[in-house]
Design a protein around this motif. Structure first.
Motif, PDB file in Angstrom:
ATOM      1  N   ASP A 160       6.992  -2.739  -6.558  1.00  0.00           N
ATOM      2  CA  ASP A 160       7.471  -1.389  -6.459  1.00  0.00           C
ATOM      3  C   ASP A 160       6.697  -0.204  -6.681  1.00  0.00           C
ATOM      4  OD1 ASP A 160       9.991  -2.690  -5.280  1.00  0.00           O
ATOM      5  OD2 ASP A 160      11.053  -2.279  -7.233  1.00  0.00           O
ATOM      6  N   LEU A 161       5.792  -0.630  -7.673  1.00  0.00           N
ATOM      7  CA  LEU A 161       4.609   0.368  -8.144  1.00  0.00           C
ATOM      8  C   LEU A 161       3.485   0.236  -7.569  1.00  0.00           C
ATOM      9  CD1 LEU A 161       5.028   2.841 -10.140  1.00  0.00           C
ATOM     10  CD2 LEU A 161       4.431   0.936 -12.026  1.00  0.00           C
ATOM     11  N   LEU A 162       2.768   1.208  -6.901  1.00  0.00           N
ATOM     12  CA  LEU A 162       1.228   1.053  -6.241  1.00  0.00           C
ATOM     13  C   LEU A 162       0.339   1.568  -7.420  1.00  0.00           C
ATOM     14  CD1 LEU A 162       1.992   2.027  -2.620  1.00  0.00           C
ATOM     15  CD2 LEU A 162       2.069  -0.430  -3.799  1.00  0.00           C
ATOM     16  N   GLY A 163       1.036   2.634  -8.192  1.00  0.00           N
ATOM     17  CA  GLY A 163       0.092   3.393  -8.979  1.00  0.00           C
ATOM     18  C   GLY A 163       0.710   3.962 -10.054  1.00  0.00           C
ATOM     19  N   LEU A 164       0.130   4.624 -10.894  1.00  0.00           N
ATOM     20  CA  LEU A 164       0.752   5.305 -12.187  1.00  0.00           C
ATOM     21  C   LEU A 164      -0.207   6.418 -12.810  1.00  0.00           C
ATOM     22  CD1 LEU A 164       3.325   5.360 -14.021  1.00  0.00           C
ATOM     23  CD2 LEU A 164       2.306   3.781 -15.431  1.00  0.00           C
ATOM     24  N   PHE A 165       0.336   7.588 -13.058  1.00  0.00           N
ATOM     25  CA  PHE A 165      -0.330   8.246 -13.861  1.00  0.00           C
ATOM     26  C   PHE A 165       0.403   8.428 -15.204  1.00  0.00           C
ATOM     27  CE2 PHE A 165      -0.493  12.534 -15.870  1.00  0.00           C
ATOM     28  CZ  PHE A 165      -1.692  13.016 -16.020  1.00  0.00           C
ATOM     29  N   ARG A 166      -0.395   8.342 -16.338  1.00  0.00           N
ATOM     30  CA  ARG A 166      -0.152   8.514 -17.672  1.00  0.00           C
ATOM     31  C   ARG A 166      -0.856   9.555 -18.332  1.00  0.00           C
ATOM     32  NH1 ARG A 166       4.354   5.644 -19.573  1.00  0.00           N
ATOM     33  NH2 ARG A 166       4.061   3.172 -18.600  1.00  0.00           N
ATOM     34  N   GLY A 167      -0.202  10.544 -18.883  1.00  0.00           N
ATOM     35  CA  GLY A 167      -1.085  11.455 -19.477  1.00  0.00           C
ATOM     36  C   GLY A 167      -0.141  12.921 -19.429  1.00  0.00           C
ATOM     37  N   ILE A 168      -0.852  13.899 -19.940  1.00  0.00           N
ATOM     38  CA  ILE A 168      -0.387  15.395 -19.878  1.00  0.00           C
ATOM     39  C   ILE A 168      -1.157  16.223 -18.613  1.00  0.00           C
ATOM     40  CG2 ILE A 168      -0.314  17.512 -21.158  1.00  0.00           C
ATOM     41  CD1 ILE A 168      -0.460  15.677 -23.667  1.00  0.00           C
ATOM     42  N   GLY A 169      -0.326  16.484 -17.742  1.00  0.00           N
ATOM     43  CA  GLY A 169      -0.613  17.044 -16.551  1.00  0.00           C
ATOM     44  C   GLY A 169      -1.257  18.512 -16.863  1.00  0.00           C
TER      45      GLY A 169
ATOM     46  N   ILE B 271      -4.949   6.932 -14.823  1.00  0.00           N
ATOM     47  CA  ILE B 271      -4.438   6.439 -13.500  1.00  0.00           C
ATOM     48  C   ILE B 271      -4.514   5.106 -13.478  1.00  0.00           C
ATOM     49  CG2 ILE B 271      -4.435   6.595 -11.067  1.00  0.00           C
ATOM     50  CD1 ILE B 271      -5.374   9.567 -11.185  1.00  0.00           C
ATOM     51  N   TRP B 272      -3.787   4.444 -13.027  1.00  0.00           N
ATOM     52  CA  TRP B 272      -3.678   2.869 -12.770  1.00  0.00           C
ATOM     53  C   TRP B 272      -3.448   2.880 -11.315  1.00  0.00           C
ATOM     54  CZ3 TRP B 272      -2.210   4.404 -17.550  1.00  0.00           C
ATOM     55  CH2 TRP B 272      -2.686   3.681 -18.677  1.00  0.00           C
ATOM     56  N   LEU B 273      -4.144   1.936 -10.800  1.00  0.00           N
ATOM     57  CA  LEU B 273      -4.082   1.597  -9.375  1.00  0.00           C
ATOM     58  C   LEU B 273      -3.647  -0.078  -9.794  1.00  0.00           C
ATOM     59  CD1 LEU B 273      -6.879   3.173  -7.430  1.00  0.00           C
ATOM     60  CD2 LEU B 273      -4.525   4.339  -7.585  1.00  0.00           C
ATOM     61  N   TYR B 274      -2.748  -0.286  -8.815  1.00  0.00           N
ATOM     62  CA  TYR B 274      -2.404  -2.096  -9.019  1.00  0.00           C
ATOM     63  C   TYR B 274      -2.644  -2.699  -7.725  1.00  0.00           C
ATOM     64  CZ  TYR B 274       0.193  -0.296 -13.160  1.00  0.00           C
ATOM     65  OH  TYR B 274       0.475   0.556 -14.236  1.00  0.00           O
ATOM     66  N   ARG B 275      -3.716  -3.323  -7.933  1.00  0.00           N
ATOM     67  CA  ARG B 275      -4.369  -4.193  -6.684  1.00  0.00           C
ATOM     68  C   ARG B 275      -3.373  -4.805  -5.844  1.00  0.00           C
ATOM     69  NH1 ARG B 275      -7.193  -8.930  -5.216  1.00  0.00           N
ATOM     70  NH2 ARG B 275      -6.367  -9.844  -6.816  1.00  0.00           N
TER      71      ARG B 275
ATOM     72  N   ILE C 252      -9.221   9.168 -16.245  1.00  0.00           N
ATOM     73  CA  ILE C 252      -9.773   7.593 -16.280  1.00  0.00           C
ATOM     74  C   ILE C 252      -8.989   6.932 -15.218  1.00  0.00           C
ATOM     75  CG2 ILE C 252     -10.263   5.560 -17.665  1.00  0.00           C
ATOM     76  CD1 ILE C 252     -10.479   7.568 -19.909  1.00  0.00           C
ATOM     77  N   VAL C 253      -9.737   6.352 -14.151  1.00  0.00           N
ATOM     78  CA  VAL C 253      -8.905   5.478 -13.349  1.00  0.00           C
ATOM     79  C   VAL C 253      -9.162   3.973 -13.709  1.00  0.00           C
ATOM     80  CG1 VAL C 253      -8.822   4.808 -10.845  1.00  0.00           C
ATOM     81  CG2 VAL C 253      -9.103   7.050 -11.498  1.00  0.00           C
ATOM     82  N   ARG C 254      -8.053   3.308 -13.667  1.00  0.00           N
ATOM     83  CA  ARG C 254      -8.256   1.804 -14.092  1.00  0.00           C
ATOM     84  C   ARG C 254      -7.605   1.038 -13.037  1.00  0.00           C
ATOM     85  NH1 ARG C 254      -6.123  -0.382 -19.700  1.00  0.00           N
ATOM     86  NH2 ARG C 254      -6.473  -2.184 -18.067  1.00  0.00           N
ATOM     87  N   ILE C 255      -8.075  -0.086 -12.632  1.00  0.00           N
ATOM     88  CA  ILE C 255      -7.676  -1.011 -11.762  1.00  0.00           C
ATOM     89  C   ILE C 255      -6.993  -2.349 -12.518  1.00  0.00           C
ATOM     90  CG2 ILE C 255      -8.046  -2.393  -9.658  1.00  0.00           C
ATOM     91  CD1 ILE C 255      -8.637   0.812  -9.467  1.00  0.00           C
ATOM     92  N   ASP C 256      -5.538  -2.637 -12.174  1.00  0.00           N
ATOM     93  CA  ASP C 256      -5.022  -3.748 -12.556  1.00  0.00           C
ATOM     94  C   ASP C 256      -4.703  -4.532 -11.564  1.00  0.00           C
ATOM     95  OD1 ASP C 256      -5.880  -3.486 -15.280  1.00  0.00           O
ATOM     96  OD2 ASP C 256      -4.069  -2.325 -15.804  1.00  0.00           O
ATOM     97  N   ASP C 257      -4.552  -5.817 -11.623  1.00  0.00           N
ATOM     98  CA  ASP C 257      -3.653  -6.651 -10.625  1.00  0.00           C
ATOM     99  C   ASP C 257      -2.233  -6.089 -10.615  1.00  0.00           C
ATOM    100  OD1 ASP C 257      -5.351  -8.487  -9.004  1.00  0.00           O
ATOM    101  OD2 ASP C 257      -5.539  -9.782 -10.775  1.00  0.00           O
ATOM    102  N   TRP C 258      -1.468  -5.926 -11.716  1.00  0.00           N
ATOM    103  CA  TRP C 258      -0.149  -5.645 -11.693  1.00  0.00           C
ATOM    104  C   TRP C 258       0.234  -4.741 -12.782  1.00  0.00           C
ATOM    105  CZ3 TRP C 258       2.332  -7.651  -7.759  1.00  0.00           C
ATOM    106  CH2 TRP C 258       2.190  -9.261  -7.458  1.00  0.00           C
ATOM    107  N   PRO C 259       1.115  -3.997 -12.600  1.00  0.00           N
ATOM    108  CA  PRO C 259       1.848  -3.338 -13.884  1.00  0.00           C
ATOM    109  C   PRO C 259       2.520  -4.161 -14.950  1.00  0.00           C
ATOM    110  CG  PRO C 259       3.143  -2.874 -11.690  1.00  0.00           C
ATOM    111  CD  PRO C 259       2.121  -3.760 -11.390  1.00  0.00           C
TER     112      PRO C 259
END
Length: 146
Positions: free
Chosen positions: A72-81, A97-101, A50-57
């Motif tokens: 400092d954080l443009l994106g983040l993966f959380r889960g089990i690879g 996955i979060w992408l931080y706008r 799942i890909v989510r877009i948020d303004d900020w972490p």
């Protein structure tokens, strides 16, 4: 709506200050377009992420990762690879996955790349964490998505 479409139609001499950064919904569409340009086999394996877009972490994430700034954080993966995956456990959250706008827009403003290329770079990097890919593998995917 793409970054290009988010600004009014321009003509030579128009005021460039009227241009706007893409809103969350527009940014989400840019991320979907970047994902669609990835190699099909890669997309198929990442289809359940799942890909989510948020303004900020959020603050918790920034603290956990010991980030000095929200930029400092443009994106983040959380889960089990995939390399770690076994049988799904009850109550296990989906891979996300979060992408931080706002940090991505700031990065884009400071570099000589298109916004779509920056988004694709962050998306590939975060999906790469899901797959356990090396930096070289991710660079090759970026070249293919180009």
């Amino acid at each position: 709506m793409s970054a290009r479409e988010s600004r009014p139609e321009s003509h030579p001499g128009d005021d460039l200050l009227a241009w706007k950064a893409p809103a969350l919904e527009e940014f989400e569409r840019l991320a979907e377009e970047a994902f669609a340009r990835l190699p099909r086999a890669f997309r198929d394996l990442a289809a359940n992420v799942i890909v989510r877009i948020d303004d900020w972490p959020d603050e918790e994430t920034l603290d956990e990762l010991e980030a000095e700034s929200a930029y400092d954080l443009l994106g983040l993966f959380r889960g089990i690879g995939l390399a770690e995956a076994g049988e799904p456990m009850s109550g296990q959250f989906p891979n996300m996955i979060w992408l931080y706008r706002r940090p991505i827009l700031d990065y884009w403003a400071e570099h000589d790349e298109t916004l779509g290329a920056v988004i694709a770079h962050v998306l590939i990097h975060e999906i790469g964490h899901h797959f356990g890919l090396s930096d070289e593998d991710m660079e090759a995917l970026e070249a293919q998505a180009g």
